[in-house]
Each structure stands twice: as C-alpha cells, then as structure tokens.
Design a protein around this motif. Structure first.
Motif: not given
Length: 131
Positions: A9-22
C-alpha cells in the motif's frame, strides 16, 4: 514495480517538479574526489512513473535520451565529462581505479549487448557508500 518492491500500500502525497529540486550530491561523492559534483535533476519525456518512480539519474555521456534531456534543459554538450571510451568501457584519467577499463556493455563476442563488468562494480561502490 510495486510487486517487485513488495509494496502492499502507498499514499501519493503530491507531484514533484524536478526543476524545483535543483540537484543532488553524487551518491559516490564520499568515496572519491572524481564524484564530488552535483547531479542535476532533469525532466525528460523518456522518464515515466509506469515502471518506477518517474525519477532516474541522468548520465548524458551514456545515452541519447539523457543527452537530449541535458541539452533541452539549457546545458551545453561541452560541459559533459566524457568518461566512456569508444568501445564502451570506463576511461578517464581521474576515474577511480576500481572502474577504470570496465566495460559498461559488451560490444563484441557472444555476449554482445549484455551488461558488462562495470554495473556490478558500481553497485558494489554504491553499497560501500551507504546508498
């Protein structure tokens, strides 16, 4: 992917934009000065979440898709450190001795196209570094 990872089981918390991670510190940075550089997180059309997380490492010197993602992000081809010889083996004057000359993919003989000796050695180094 979930079955292979034995995830029930898992819960998707949010999408992540790779550009925001650097970028991230190279996973082998603690082992050798050769790897003491940041690794950018780049978006690429070849990366999907149907066979994994949707995030992969980018090695623009190792493949066309990664090269295209590198250039599309505004980076220059001249900034790519060339560490693979024409015959598909690791080769660079500053590369750690453990990887020097190891083939990444077999380019001749009966095992042509199969994984070379480099991948198991890289996995061993990743384990040694705690990754």
């Amino acid at each position: 992917v979930l079955d292979a990872a034995k995830v029930s089981a898992f819960k998707r918390v949010e999408d992540v934009d790779p550009a925001s991670l650097g970028s991230l510190v190279h996973p082998l940075a603690k082992l050798d000065p050769f790897f003491q550089h940041d690794v950018p997180l780049l978006a690429g059309d070849h990366v999907t979440d149907d066979a994994g997380t949707g995030f992969v490492h980018t090695a623009p010197a190792h493949g066309e898709d990664d090269f295209n993602a590198w250039v599309s992000s505004g980076r220059r081809a001249s900034d790519i450190r060339d560490i693979v010889s024409p015959d598909g083996a690791y080769q660079h004057r500053d590369l750690p001795q453990a990887l020097q000359g190891l083939d990444i993919i077999r380019t001749s003989g009966k095992k042509r196209g199969e994984q070379g000796k480099a991948n198991p050695e890289v996995i061993k180094l990743l384990a040694e570094s705690g990754n």
